[in-house]
Enzyme design. Structure first.
Site, PDB file in Angstrom:
ATOM      1  N   GLU A  20       7.557  92.161  92.558  1.00 16.52           N
ATOM      2  CA  GLU A  20       8.381  91.057  93.043  1.00 16.52           C
ATOM      3  C   GLU A  20       8.331  89.899  92.062  1.00 16.52           C
ATOM      4  O   GLU A  20       7.266  89.545  91.553  1.00 16.52           O
ATOM      5  CB  GLU A  20       7.892  90.589  94.413  1.00 16.52           C
ATOM      6  N   ALA A  54      15.229  78.342  98.790  1.00 14.41           N
ATOM      7  CA  ALA A  54      15.356  77.666 100.078  1.00 14.41           C
ATOM      8  C   ALA A  54      16.518  76.674 100.111  1.00 14.41           C
ATOM      9  O   ALA A  54      16.913  76.212 101.180  1.00 14.41           O
ATOM     10  CB  ALA A  54      14.054  76.932 100.401  1.00 14.41           C
ATOM     11  N   ARG A 110      13.560  85.782 107.785  1.00 15.89           N
ATOM     12  CA  ARG A 110      13.891  84.515 108.430  1.00 15.89           C
ATOM     13  C   ARG A 110      13.771  83.385 107.424  1.00 15.89           C
ATOM     14  O   ARG A 110      14.642  82.551 107.299  1.00 15.89           O
ATOM     15  CB  ARG A 110      12.974  84.249 109.626  1.00 15.89           C
ATOM     16  N   ALA A 129      15.314  87.113 111.694  1.00 13.76           N
ATOM     17  CA  ALA A 129      15.623  88.175 110.740  1.00 13.76           C
ATOM     18  C   ALA A 129      16.255  89.387 111.421  1.00 13.76           C
ATOM     19  O   ALA A 129      17.034  90.107 110.795  1.00 13.76           O
ATOM     20  CB  ALA A 129      14.355  88.594 110.002  1.00 13.76           C
TER      21      ALA A 129
END
Length: 295
Positions: A20, A54, A110, A129
């Site tokens: 990731e 975000a 979420r 989610a």
């Protein structure tokens, strides 16, 4: 044609290995990211995963990072997508952007509110989610994964987390990736609760290498629980020795990987912090032991 992520996870020829990344904030970060992707490319990861910003500006950086990776690697990509702070229209545009980039694997989350604080659903968005998973599956031809909480979610409990994970599967989720953890039994117990409820999708173990002392407290906060004493004590014993700390950290995380693979984890996803060395060392050891073969 390479196997899809779900097919790869459910094949019997060994666990998956994935990494990731987060979207860089500047050009220097982009170059570091590309260098990390190149360095890890020789290890032949099963897929690469890119986190989601975000705010609007940081979300743009996500798509830029995905585009940069697509330009240097042909490894399958998972793009993250969150509910927090987004309207339905923004979610549609994000999915369209991923599709244009050739990304058809989505990790539906979420997410945390921009700036932190208590989560509040967008008035024109989704509550959680599970709703996002259901929407994505109806919107296009996407493979959808979700997060699983090894340590209990701060707003819930272990039992509630297992039930929510089952609801995500019922909504169309096809695999899960756990949040980071440092006690193998925490992961094993979480998967056991999910299976006891009838959950069947594979749950990849999320692994965070630890290489510097400041990460002990930080990673405890991020994982939702303080690191276990059996993990922390050997690290504290060498906290004044930078090289020694790193060596012990790599040893401990390598053993953590062995333990969860022995317990049946279908794969390991390494949270790299956009760096390659520790992940490459750990994977190299596992492969030398025959525990994580290249696909």
């Amino acid at each position: 044609m390479p196997a899809g992520i779900v097919e790869r996870l459910t094949r019997a020829d060994g666990p998956t290995f994935s990494v990731e990344f987060f979207p860089p904030s500047d050009d220097a970060g982009v170059q570091q990211l590309i260098g990390t992707v190149d360095a890890l490319g020789g290890l032949r990861p099963d897929w690469l995963s890119v986190t989601y910003g975000a705010t609007g500006a940081s979300r743009y950086k996500t798509f830029s990072a995905v585009g940069a990776i697509r330009g240097t690697a042909d490894t399958p990509l998972i793009g993250h997508l969150t509910v927090a702070g987004q309207s339905l229209g923004e979610i549609r545009r994000a999915l369209d952007a991923y599709a244009r980039l050739g990304v058809t694997n989505i990790l539906a989350l979420r997410g945390d509110p921009p700036g932190g604080g208590v989560f509040e659903a967008h008035p024109d968005g989704f509550i959680n989610a599970t709703e996002l998973v259901r929407f994505i599956k109806g919107y296009g031809d996407f493979t959808v994964g979700v997060a699983a909480f090894a340590n209990p979610h701060p707003e819930g409990s272990s039992e509630l987390d297992a039930q929510i994970l089952l609801e995500k599967q019922a909504a169309g989720a096809e695999f899960a990736v756990s949040q980071m953890f440092f006690d193998p039994q925490v992961y094993v117990s979480m998967v056991g609760r999910f299976r006891a409820l009838g959950g069947t999708m594979p749950v990849v173990a999320g692994i965070m290498p630890i290489t510097v002392p400041s990460q002990i407290e930080r990673f405890g906060a991020l994982s939702g629980a303080a690191l276990p004493a059996a993990f922390v004590e050997p690290l504290l014993a060498v906290s004044e020795d930078r090289a020694g700390f790193r060596e012990v950290g790599v040893d401990l995380v390598t053993q953590l990987c062995r333990d969860v693979l022995d317990a049946g984890a279908p794969g390991l996803q390494f949270f790299t912090l956009n760096r390659s060395t520790a992940t490459a060392e750990i994977l190299g050891r596992l492969r030398a032991e025959g525990l994580a073969e290249a696909s």
